[in-house]
Enzyme design. Structure first.
Site, PDB file in Angstrom:
ATOM      1  CE1 TYR A   9      -4.402  -1.752   0.154  1.00  0.00           C
ATOM      2  CE2 TYR A   9      -2.772  -3.254   1.263  1.00  0.00           C
ATOM      3  CZ  TYR A   9      -3.941  -3.023   0.463  1.00  0.00           C
ATOM      4  OH  TYR A   9      -4.843  -3.876   0.399  1.00  0.00           O
ATOM      5  CD  GLU A  48      -5.490  -6.730   1.770  1.00  0.00           C
ATOM      6  OE1 GLU A  48      -4.252  -6.633   2.177  1.00  0.00           O
ATOM      7  OE2 GLU A  48      -6.241  -6.091   0.959  1.00  0.00           O
TER       8      GLU A  48
END
Length: 409
Positions: free
Chosen positions: A98, A140
Site C-alpha cells: 500500500y 487482509e
C-alpha cells in the site's frame, strides 16, 4: 470516518476527481509498472491491464469509497472492501504494497489535476486513501490469520492427480497437496489463486473456484480456456489446457473468496452462467453432503448443452436434494439430445431456449440468491430477483476478473 475538514474538501472536489479518475488510474499504472516492472510480470493480470478492466475497477472502487465516506458518514462499503481484500489475500498482498501504491497514485493525481491539488486537497485525499488502505489491511490480516499463514505467505505446491475433459474448452484438474501437510479448509463457493510460469518467464496468477465440496484432501478446479475472439487468448487458462497433465505440480494459494454458502435456513437460489457454475457445484455438493432439506432453486444459462460444463453433476446433485429443482437455458438448444425437453419429468431439469428469464420461476419469500457469471447476466438476474421481492442485501455475487460492477453500473 473522515475528519470534518477533509470531508468538506472531498465533497467539494469529488466531481473533479471523479471525472478524472480514469486518467488518474491510467497514469498510476504507467508509473507503477515503470518503477516496478516485476509487478506487471508476476502479480497483475496482464490481460486485464491490456483491456483496461483493471484500471476501470480501480477507478470505480476509489470513487465508490470516497462517495460513501461523504454521503454516508460513519459507514463503510464493507461488501466492496471484503471482496477486494479476499482477492488481495489470494495474491499474497502485504501491507508494504500500500505504500508503493500510495507513492505512484498520488504522483498521478498531482500530474493529472495539476494546480488544483492544493495542500488541503492533497491532505484530504490522502486521508481517503489511508482510510481505504487501512480497512483493507485490517481485513487482509484477519484473512491471513484465519488460514494460519503469515501475510503474503499463501503459496503451496499441489500435484495434479488427474485431468478430466468436461467440454471442448473446459477441463477439471483434480489436485492433492504435494507437501506432507493438511489441505487448507475452505467454504463452498471460495476460490484459489493458481500461479504458472509462462514461456517468457512471467509468473502470472489467476483465480479459479473450487468446484468440489469441502472435506476431502483431493480438490478440484474447473478451468475454461479463454479464447480472445478478437482480443488475446487467456494466458494462464491456455497454459493449463496445453501443458498441465497428471503428475505435474501447480502453485496454489490457500482458499479465499467472500461468496460463500450461508443462510441455510432460508430458501436458496443458485444462479450461474457459463463457467460460473463452478462455485455453484461446490455449494450443491456441500448441501447434498449435509443432507440439506430446505428449498433450492438451481438456475443456469449457457451457449448450448455441449458447452454446459459439469452438466451431469448439475443435474445429479440437484436430484439428490429433496426439495430442489433445476432450470437451464441454452442460446442454441440441441433438440436431438435425449435430455432436451421444455416440460421435464419429475426430478429432471427444465431446458429452455434463450437467455435466463426468471419469469414463471417461483422465487420464495426470504430467498437468498447466489450469482456467478458474466456481468450482464448477473445484472439481469439481480434485477429480476429484486422485482420478485428479494432484498438487495440477500443477493450475493462473484465476479471472475476485476470487479467492474461498481465501476460500470
Amino acid at each position: 470516518m473522515l475528519s470534518d475538514r477533509s470531508a468538506a474538501t472531498v465533497r467539494a472536489t469529488l466531481p473533479a476527481v471523479g471525472a478524472a479518475i480514469g486518467d488518474i488510474a491510467d497514469l498510476f499504472y504507467e508509473k507503477l509498472f515503470a518503477a516496478r516492472p516485476e509487478l506487471l510480470r508476476d502479480l497483475f493480470n496482464r490481460g486485464n491491464q491490456a483491456s483496461g478492466d483493471q484500471r476501470r475497477a480501480l477507478a470505480g472502487s476509489i470513487a465508490a469509497f470516497a462517495t460513501a465516506l461523504v454521503e454516508q458518514p460513519g459507514t463503510r462499503p464493507d461488501v466492496m472492501l471484503d471482496r477486494i481484500a479476499h482477492k488481495h489475500a489470494s495474491l499474497g498482498v502485504t501491507p508494504e504494497s500500500y505504500e508503493v501504491v500510495h507513492t505512484h497514485l498520488f504522483a498521478a493525481i498531482a500530474d493529472v489535476l495539476g494546480d488544483a491539488v492544493t495542500p488541503e486537497v492533497a491532505a484530504a485525499w490522502d486521508e481517503v486513501y489511508w482510510l481505504m488502505a487501512g480497512s483493507l489491511i485490517a481485513v487482509e490480516e484477519r484473512l491471513y490469520a484465519q488460514q494460519g499463514v503469515l501475510a503474503g505467505d499463501v503459496w503451496h505446491a499441489w500435484e495434479v492427480a488427474a485431468r478430466v475433459e468436461e467440454t471442448e474448452d473446459v477441463a477439471t484438474f483434480l489436485l492433492r497437496p504435494a507437501e506432507d501437510t493438511p489441505a487448507p479448509d475452505f467454504r463452498p463457493g471460495q476460490y484459489v489463486s493458481v500461479q504458472v510460469e509462462l514461456p517468457d518467464g512471467a509468473r502470472q496468477i489467476r483465480q479459479y473456484s473450487l468446484s468440489c465440496a469441502p472435506g476431502s484432501r483431493l480438490r478440484s478446479i474447473t478451468v475454461k480456456r479463454v479464447r480472445g475472439e478478437g482480443a488475446p487468448d487467456g494466458e494462464v487458462s491456455g497454459h493449463l489446457h496445453e501443458h498441465t497433465r497428471a503428475g505435474d505440480l501447480l502453485r496454489l494459494s490457500v482458499p479465499y473468496g467472500d461468496l460463500v454458502l450461508d443462510h441455510l435456513d432460508a430458501p436458496l437460489l443458485l444462479a450461474s452462467a457459463g463457467i460460473g457454475c463452478t462455485p455453484m457445484l461446490s455449494m450443491l455438493e456441500h448441501l447434498v453432503q449435509e443432507g440439506h432439506q430446505g428449498p433450492v432453486t438451481v438456475v443456469h444459462g449457457d451457449r448450448s448443452p455441449a458447452d454446459h460444463a459439469l452438466r451431469t453433476d448439475h443435474v445429479r446433485l440437484t436430484e439428490k436434494l429433496p426439495d430442489a429443482e433445476a432450470h437451464f437455458w441454452y442460446e442454441t438448444p440441441d433438440a436431438e439430445a435425449h435430455f432436451w425437453y421444455e416440460t421435464p419429468d419429475a426430478g429432471q431439469p427444465a431446458n429452455r431456449t434463450g437467455l435466463v428469464d426468471l419469469d414463471g420461476i417461483t422465487v420464495r419469500p426470504g430467498t437468498h440468491a447466489y450469482l456467478c457469471g458474466p456481468l450482464p447476466f448477473m445484472r439481469a438476474v439481480r434485477a429480476q430477483l429484486l422485482d420478485a421481492g428479494v432484498r438487495p442485501a440477500d443477493v450475493h455475487y462473484e465476479v471472475f476478473g476485476p470487479d467492474l460492477w461498481l465501476a460500470s453500473s
